[in-house]
Motif scaffolding. Sequence first.
Motif, PDB file in Angstrom:
ATOM      1  N   GLU A  78      13.443  62.943  22.775  1.00  0.00           N
ATOM      2  CA  GLU A  78      14.630  62.431  22.107  1.00  0.00           C
ATOM      3  C   GLU A  78      15.787  62.354  23.108  1.00  0.00           C
ATOM      4  O   GLU A  78      15.927  63.208  23.976  1.00  0.00           O
ATOM      5  CB  GLU A  78      14.991  63.392  20.970  1.00  0.00           C
ATOM      6  N   LEU A  79      16.605  61.339  22.961  1.00  0.00           N
ATOM      7  CA  LEU A  79      17.785  61.170  23.813  1.00  0.00           C
ATOM      8  C   LEU A  79      18.932  61.929  23.167  1.00  0.00           C
ATOM      9  O   LEU A  79      19.414  61.557  22.103  1.00  0.00           O
ATOM     10  CB  LEU A  79      18.123  59.683  23.941  1.00  0.00           C
ATOM     11  N   ARG A  80      19.386  63.030  23.788  1.00  0.00           N
ATOM     12  CA  ARG A  80      20.389  63.897  23.171  1.00  0.00           C
ATOM     13  C   ARG A  80      21.770  63.800  23.810  1.00  0.00           C
ATOM     14  O   ARG A  80      22.755  64.047  23.153  1.00  0.00           O
ATOM     15  CB  ARG A  80      19.922  65.351  23.212  1.00  0.00           C
ATOM     16  N   LYS A  81      21.829  63.491  25.078  1.00  0.00           N
ATOM     17  CA  LYS A  81      23.129  63.454  25.762  1.00  0.00           C
ATOM     18  C   LYS A  81      23.740  62.068  25.653  1.00  0.00           C
ATOM     19  O   LYS A  81      23.127  61.073  26.044  1.00  0.00           O
ATOM     20  CB  LYS A  81      22.979  63.851  27.220  1.00  0.00           C
ATOM     21  N   ASP A  82      24.973  62.011  25.137  1.00  0.00           N
ATOM     22  CA  ASP A  82      25.657  60.727  24.958  1.00  0.00           C
ATOM     23  C   ASP A  82      25.880  59.982  26.265  1.00  0.00           C
ATOM     24  O   ASP A  82      25.863  58.753  26.287  1.00  0.00           O
ATOM     25  CB  ASP A  82      27.008  60.939  24.262  1.00  0.00           C
ATOM     26  N   ASP A  83      26.081  60.721  27.360  1.00  0.00           N
ATOM     27  CA  ASP A  83      26.350  60.045  28.625  1.00  0.00           C
ATOM     28  C   ASP A  83      25.108  59.363  29.196  1.00  0.00           C
ATOM     29  O   ASP A  83      25.204  58.534  30.091  1.00  0.00           O
ATOM     30  CB  ASP A  83      26.965  60.994  29.646  1.00  0.00           C
ATOM     31  N   LEU A  84      23.922  59.665  28.680  1.00  0.00           N
ATOM     32  CA  LEU A  84      22.698  58.991  29.135  1.00  0.00           C
ATOM     33  C   LEU A  84      22.369  57.740  28.326  1.00  0.00           C
ATOM     34  O   LEU A  84      21.531  56.947  28.725  1.00  0.00           O
ATOM     35  CB  LEU A  84      21.511  59.959  29.073  1.00  0.00           C
TER      36      LEU A  84
END
Length: 155
Positions: A28-34
């Motif tokens: 899952e993509l959790r970091k907003d900056d990514l």
Amino acid sequence: MAINMEITAVEIYGDSKLIINQLLTEYELRKDDLVPYFWLATQLLQRFEAVTLEHVPRKENQMADALAILASSMTLGEDEAANVPVYQRWVIPLVIEIVLSDTNVISILPVNVEEWRQPLINYLEHGILPDDPKHRSEVRRRAHRFLYYKWTLYR
């Protein structure tokens, strides 16, 4: 660069298990900056007919190590310049402007002031080295880590 060369199939090997598995949608993509990088990578990967993504642990990444050793051991004459095809870009193009509306992004504009990149660009593009002997050897030593392509310096 692969798109510009009209390559239809790519094999991508990365030493970041997180990034590879996020692109494979296993993580899952959790970091907003990514998020902007994820969307850009996804859009780019869709432009190929066949894509293989594979995680290679840093300890087992002998090919990258061999290329790095080869690039650092290249000996050049005074008037020779080397262009080692390495591509790493950290600026998000405006292709994904819609995605960026909810994300904090900083725009960077070029400044017409001589800075640390200019001697590298002069050397990579024209083979011109600085007059100062100390600075000259520093530019020659660092240049193999960079590529000047379409008016942009890449590391």
